[in-house]
Write an enzyme that holds these catalytic residues in place. Sequence first.
Site, short mmCIF file in Angstrom:
data_model
loop_
_atom_site.label_atom_id
_atom_site.label_comp_id
_atom_site.label_asym_id
_atom_site.label_seq_id
_atom_site.Cartn_x
_atom_site.Cartn_y
_atom_site.Cartn_z
N GLU A 1 30.24 -4.01 -5.12
CA GLU A 1 29.50 -2.59 -4.59
C GLU A 1 30.58 -1.70 -4.00
O GLU A 1 30.51 -0.41 -4.02
CB GLU A 1 28.43 -3.00 -3.66
CG GLU A 1 27.19 -3.57 -4.39
CD GLU A 1 26.18 -3.91 -3.73
OE1 GLU A 1 25.00 -3.50 -3.80
OE2 GLU A 1 26.30 -4.78 -2.46
N GLU B 1 16.37 -8.35 -5.04
CA GLU B 1 15.00 -9.07 -4.67
C GLU B 1 13.88 -8.09 -5.18
O GLU B 1 12.67 -8.69 -5.07
CB GLU B 1 14.86 -8.71 -3.02
CG GLU B 1 15.81 -9.33 -2.24
CD GLU B 1 17.11 -9.18 -1.93
OE1 GLU B 1 17.78 -8.28 -2.79
OE2 GLU B 1 17.50 -9.40 -0.86
N ASP C 1 22.19 0.50 -3.14
CA ASP C 1 21.23 -0.19 -4.29
C ASP C 1 20.52 0.91 -4.97
O ASP C 1 19.80 0.53 -6.05
CB ASP C 1 20.33 -1.22 -3.74
CG ASP C 1 21.22 -2.42 -3.23
OD1 ASP C 1 22.27 -2.74 -3.20
OD2 ASP C 1 20.40 -3.18 -2.59
N HIS D 1 18.91 -3.93 -6.88
CA HIS D 1 18.52 -4.80 -5.76
C HIS D 1 17.81 -6.00 -6.26
O HIS D 1 16.77 -5.94 -6.38
CB HIS D 1 17.66 -3.93 -4.86
CG HIS D 1 17.19 -4.43 -3.49
ND1 HIS D 1 17.93 -4.94 -2.55
CD2 HIS D 1 15.83 -4.81 -3.03
CE1 HIS D 1 17.30 -5.47 -1.26
NE2 HIS D 1 15.92 -5.53 -2.02
ZN LIG Z 1 23.61 -4.07 -2.59
#
Ligand SMILES: [Zn+2]
Length: 268
Positions: free
Chosen positions: A184, A124, A47, A122
Site C-alpha cells: 500500500e 474485511e 483502501d 479492504h
Molecule cells: Zn489498506
Amino acid sequence: MSTKDPVRIEQLNWMEYEARMKEQQPVVFIPVGALEQHGPHLPMNCDELIPREISEDVARTINGLVAPSLNYGYKSQPRTGGGNHFPGTTSLSAEAMILSVRDVVMEFARHGARRLVLMDGHSENTMFIIEGIDLALRELFRDGITDMKILRIGYYEFTSASTEKVVWPDGFPSWPLEHAGVMETSVMLYRRPDLVDMTKLATDVPAQFPPYDVYPVTFENLPTLPRSGALNSAKLATAEKGKLMFNEYVSGIALAVTDEFGLGKKLK
Ligand SMILES: [Zn+2]
C-alpha cells in the site's frame, strides 16, 4: 483545473449515460473501500483510492465506466487492519454493507448494466460484498434478469510471484500483515506521494498476534497490537515498486475482465 473524465459515471449527464449503457453495454466498475487508519505515514483513504484508480485505468483500456466508490467498509479487524477502535476508522455494520452492495448492484441492473466488477480494497469487506452480490442476483433472477455477470476482485491477488520477489526480497509476510505495509505504501508513493510521509514510519512493527481473536477489541485486550496502527514495516516501500505493482494490477485485471466478459475484440 481538472477536465471531464469520460470513465467517471457521475461526470456524465443522464442522457450520455443512458446512451452508453444501451449502445455499448460497458463494464461498470464499483470500487469498494473503507475509511480506515493506515498507520502514521499514510492517509485513511488508501483502501478506496487504490481500487478506484486501478478501476479507472482498467476502464480506460476497455471502454468501461467507473461508479462512485462505496467509501465506507466493514469494521476493521485487529489482525487485518488494526481494529475498529482506532480514531478515524469509520465503518459500516454487516447489514448496512450487504444492503449497500445489493442495492447498488440492482440499480445498475435496472439501468441495463449486465457486466459489473466489484473492486475491493479492504479485506474485511469480502464476505459482505459476496452476500450483497448473492442477494441482488437472487432478486434479479426472480425478476427474470438472468444474464447478469459480476466479478469480485481483490486487486492485490493479481501480484505475480516474480513481483513478490522484487517487492519483498526477504520473503512475503502475508496480506493481513501488509496493512499499511510495503504494497500500500509503495502504490501510494507512486500515485499520491503528496499523501505519504516516509519520515513517520511505524517502529513498533511487525505485529505479533495469537492465532485467535479477542473481543471486545480494546488496546488492553490486545497487548501485542502495534499502537501505530501499521501491522508491518513499510521501510522497503518505493515509488518504483508501487509502479511495478500498480501496472501489474491494471494489466492483469484488464485481461481478466476482457476474458470473463468476452471483450477480446474491443481491446485491440
Ligand atoms: Zn489498506
